[in-house]
Design an enzyme around this catalytic site. Sequence first.
Site, PDB file in Angstrom:
ATOM      1  N   GLU A  10     -39.875  29.421   6.899  1.00  0.00           N
ATOM      2  CA  GLU A  10     -39.506  29.982   5.603  1.00  0.00           C
ATOM      3  C   GLU A  10     -39.765  31.487   5.580  1.00  0.00           C
ATOM      4  O   GLU A  10     -38.956  32.257   5.082  1.00  0.00           O
ATOM      5  CB  GLU A  10     -40.293  29.278   4.493  1.00  0.00           C
ATOM      6  N   ARG A  41     -49.825  15.576  14.794  1.00  0.00           N
ATOM      7  CA  ARG A  41     -49.829  14.164  14.416  1.00  0.00           C
ATOM      8  C   ARG A  41     -48.743  13.369  15.122  1.00  0.00           C
ATOM      9  O   ARG A  41     -48.878  12.167  15.314  1.00  0.00           O
ATOM     10  CB  ARG A  41     -49.732  14.024  12.892  1.00  0.00           C
TER      11      ARG A  41
END
Length: 178
Positions: A98, A61
Site C-alpha cells: 500500500e 504462518r
Amino acid sequence: MTANDDLKALIRTIPDFPKPGIQFRDITTLLLDPKGFATAIDRMAAATRGEVDLIAGIEARGFLFAAALAVPLNAGVLLIRKDGKLPGATIAEDYALEYGHDRIVMHEDALVPGARVLLVDDLIATGGTARAAVRLIRKAGGVVEQAQFLVDLPDLGGTEALRAEGLAVDSLLAFPGH
C-alpha cells in the site's frame, strides 16, 4: 450451520488491530486447538486438485500450513521468505505494498522445472504477496495452478486477483470486511 462453521468458531476477532477500523482475524486460537488444526489440514488436503510435488508456504504462518499439508500430500515444503532470511543463492520477486515495496525470495535450487506446486498461506487479503509468490515460483520453472488459504477476506480482492492469474483458489473460511 454452514460448512466450516466449526473452524470459524475457533478464530478470534480482535477489533481495531493493528489500527482503528481493522477487524484482525487471529488464527492463533485455532492453532492452539489440536482437533481444530488437524481438521483444517484435513479439509485443505481434501481440496487439493491432483498430485503436487511441493507445498509453498509464505512466511511466516504459511510455513505452518505448508508443513502440515506436506505430510498427507506426500510433498516437500518450499519456503517463500522475506529478503535476507535465506542463506545461499536465491531468486527474488519485488511487489508493491500500500505504501512502498517489498521483496520475497526462495532458494534458486528449491525446485526442478516442471515441479507441481501448491501455494499455501493462512490468510488472503489483497493478494499482493501471494501473486508475487506465484510469479517467483513460475520464474523458477515451477507449475503453480492452485492456492489454498485458511481465511479469505473477499472484500479485499485477493482471491479474484489470483484467479485472474489462472489459479484455482480455495479457502475454508471467509470473513467480510478487512
